[in-house]
Design a protein around this motif. Structure first.
Motif, short mmCIF file in Angstrom:
data_model
loop_
_atom_site.label_atom_id
_atom_site.label_comp_id
_atom_site.label_asym_id
_atom_site.label_seq_id
_atom_site.Cartn_x
_atom_site.Cartn_y
_atom_site.Cartn_z
N MET A 1 -14.80 127.43 9.09
CA MET A 1 -13.99 127.80 7.94
C MET A 1 -13.77 129.31 7.89
O MET A 1 -12.66 129.79 7.62
CB MET A 1 -14.71 127.35 6.65
N ARG A 2 -14.86 130.09 8.16
CA ARG A 2 -14.73 131.55 8.05
C ARG A 2 -13.78 132.10 9.12
O ARG A 2 -12.92 132.94 8.83
CB ARG A 2 -16.12 132.20 8.14
N GLY A 3 -13.95 131.64 10.36
CA GLY A 3 -13.08 132.13 11.42
C GLY A 3 -11.63 131.77 11.16
O GLY A 3 -10.72 132.60 11.34
N VAL A 22 -19.66 116.18 17.83
CA VAL A 22 -20.28 115.05 18.54
C VAL A 22 -21.78 115.03 18.23
O VAL A 22 -22.46 116.04 18.33
CB VAL A 22 -20.04 115.20 20.07
N ARG A 23 -22.25 113.86 17.85
CA ARG A 23 -23.68 113.68 17.57
C ARG A 23 -24.12 112.36 18.16
O ARG A 23 -23.35 111.39 18.10
CB ARG A 23 -23.95 113.66 16.05
N PRO A 24 -25.35 112.22 18.72
CA PRO A 24 -26.27 113.35 18.92
C PRO A 24 -25.79 114.22 20.06
O PRO A 24 -24.92 113.81 20.84
CB PRO A 24 -27.59 112.65 19.27
N ARG A 26 -24.35 117.97 21.81
CA ARG A 26 -23.45 119.10 21.56
C ARG A 26 -22.01 118.62 21.65
O ARG A 26 -21.72 117.58 22.21
CB ARG A 26 -23.68 120.20 22.61
N THR A 27 -21.11 119.41 21.11
CA THR A 27 -19.69 119.07 21.11
C THR A 27 -19.04 119.66 22.36
O THR A 27 -18.96 120.89 22.50
CB THR A 27 -19.03 119.63 19.83
N PRO A 28 -18.58 118.79 23.29
CA PRO A 28 -18.13 119.30 24.60
C PRO A 28 -17.03 120.36 24.52
O PRO A 28 -17.11 121.38 25.20
CB PRO A 28 -17.61 118.03 25.30
N GLY A 37 -21.62 128.35 22.43
CA GLY A 37 -21.57 126.91 22.15
C GLY A 37 -21.36 126.57 20.69
O GLY A 37 -21.64 125.46 20.26
N LEU A 38 -20.87 127.55 19.92
CA LEU A 38 -20.67 127.33 18.49
C LEU A 38 -19.27 127.78 18.09
O LEU A 38 -18.60 128.54 18.79
CB LEU A 38 -21.70 128.14 17.68
N VAL A 39 -18.81 127.27 16.93
CA VAL A 39 -17.61 127.80 16.31
C VAL A 39 -18.04 128.71 15.16
O VAL A 39 -19.13 128.53 14.62
CB VAL A 39 -16.71 126.64 15.77
N PRO A 40 -17.21 129.67 14.79
CA PRO A 40 -15.86 129.90 15.28
C PRO A 40 -15.84 130.58 16.65
O PRO A 40 -16.76 131.32 17.01
CB PRO A 40 -15.27 130.84 14.22
N TYR A 41 -14.76 130.32 17.37
CA TYR A 41 -14.49 131.02 18.63
C TYR A 41 -13.00 131.29 18.69
O TYR A 41 -12.19 130.39 18.45
CB TYR A 41 -14.93 130.17 19.82
N TRP A 50 -16.60 135.60 19.37
CA TRP A 50 -17.40 134.56 18.75
C TRP A 50 -18.27 135.19 17.67
O TRP A 50 -18.40 136.39 17.60
CB TRP A 50 -18.23 133.80 19.79
N GLU A 51 -18.86 134.37 16.82
CA GLU A 51 -19.60 134.75 15.61
C GLU A 51 -18.59 135.17 14.53
O GLU A 51 -17.72 136.01 14.73
CB GLU A 51 -20.62 135.88 15.85
N SER A 52 -18.76 134.56 13.35
CA SER A 52 -17.76 134.72 12.30
C SER A 52 -17.57 136.17 11.87
O SER A 52 -16.44 136.59 11.58
CB SER A 52 -18.11 133.84 11.10
N LEU A 53 -18.65 136.95 11.85
CA LEU A 53 -18.50 138.34 11.42
C LEU A 53 -17.68 139.13 12.43
O LEU A 53 -16.84 139.97 12.06
CB LEU A 53 -19.88 138.98 11.22
N1 LIG Z 1 -23.85 132.64 12.98
C1 LIG Z 1 -22.75 131.81 13.45
C2 LIG Z 1 -22.99 130.38 13.07
C3 LIG Z 1 -22.18 129.46 13.93
C4 LIG Z 1 -22.51 128.00 13.70
O1 LIG Z 1 -23.65 127.65 13.32
N2 LIG Z 1 -21.54 127.13 13.94
C5 LIG Z 1 -21.71 125.69 13.78
C6 LIG Z 1 -20.79 125.17 12.70
S1 LIG Z 1 -20.92 126.10 11.21
C7 LIG Z 1 -21.33 124.99 15.05
O2 LIG Z 1 -20.57 125.51 15.85
N3 LIG Z 1 -21.82 123.79 15.30
C8 LIG Z 1 -21.43 123.06 16.48
C9 LIG Z 1 -21.89 121.66 16.40
O3 LIG Z 1 -22.55 121.34 15.39
O4 LIG Z 1 -21.58 120.89 17.31
C10 LIG Z 1 -21.44 132.34 12.86
O5 LIG Z 1 -21.44 132.80 11.73
O6 LIG Z 1 -20.44 132.29 13.55
#
Ligand SMILES: N[C@@H](CCC(=O)N[C@@H](CS)C(=O)NCC(=O)O)C(=O)O
Length: 207
Positions: A1-3, A22-24, A26-28, A37-41, A50-53
């Protein structure tokens, strides 16, 4: 949401990719794209962010009004955003983000309530010191500080902790922002089989 909010506020010309979590596991799609491996990207004109800040800061290079113009206000906004970026783990853990549920009255651990008290004090200080002229933390403009706290606003709407009238007014203003409404509307249209069990489970009650 932040990104997404930051990118939209800066009017970046990008293609938004929506991925089902994707659960269980990681999301490919996210794993393939994002270094952590996280959003936002974000990929934009050769930049990978990467990283919302960091996404907020990148977007503010293109749309400087994402941070307040005044040096003192800008320092305050950056500090608030940094505090959000690194903190409030109890709130995040006990009142997770779910735009489609009503968990009123639940999740109120003492640590989560302490986080909420700190957030309320921080929002009130920003509004009193810099917020004249508009409903947001730094006045009329929806800044990167508001972006960083937008998921907290959604948590307050989902979990309905006891908050002051001033906090409620800010929560309502953020919820009414057109981009926040667009995010809620898009979330409501996601297919039911995209729901993630971890976020749908019935939370612990009081005590
Ligand atoms: N500190 C990171 C947090 C990033 C984070 O935790 N992202 C989560 C969603 S809010 C994510 O990518 N999850 C991937 C998943 O659950 O498959 C930021 O602010 O960008």
């Amino acid at each position: 949401m932040r990104g997404w909010l930051a990118v939209r506020l800066a009017n970046l010309d990008v293609t938004v990719e929506v991925a089902r979590f994707v659960r269980p596991g990681r999301t490919p799609l996210i794993e393939q794209r994002s270094p952590n491996g996280l959003v936002p990207y974000l990929e934009h004109r050769g930049a990978k962010v990467w990283e919302s800040l960091a996404v907020c800061d990148y977007c503010a290079e293109i749309e400087p009004s994402l941070w307040p113009v005044d040096r003192v206000a800008r320092a305050h906004a950056r500090s608030m955003a940094a505090e959000m970026h690194t903190g409030f783990h109890a709130l995040r853990q006990n009142m997770w983000m779910n735009l489609g549920r009503d968990y009123s009255g639940l999740g109120r651990t003492s640590d989560a309530l302490a986080d909420i008290a700190r957030i309320e004090a921080s929002w009130a200080e920003a509004r009193q010191s810099f917020g004249a002229g508009g409903p947001y933390l730094f006045g009329a403009a929806f800044t990167a500080a508001d972006v960083m706290y937008a998921p907290v606003v959604t948590r307050f709407l989902t979990w309905r902790p006891e908050i002051s009238a001033a906090t409620t007014a800010y929560v309502d203003a953020v919820r009414a922002h057109p981009l926040v409404s667009e995010w809620y509307d898009a979330a409501a249209k996601e297919p039911a089989d995209w729901l993630v069990d971890d976020y749908e489970r019935m939370p612990a009650g009081p005590g």
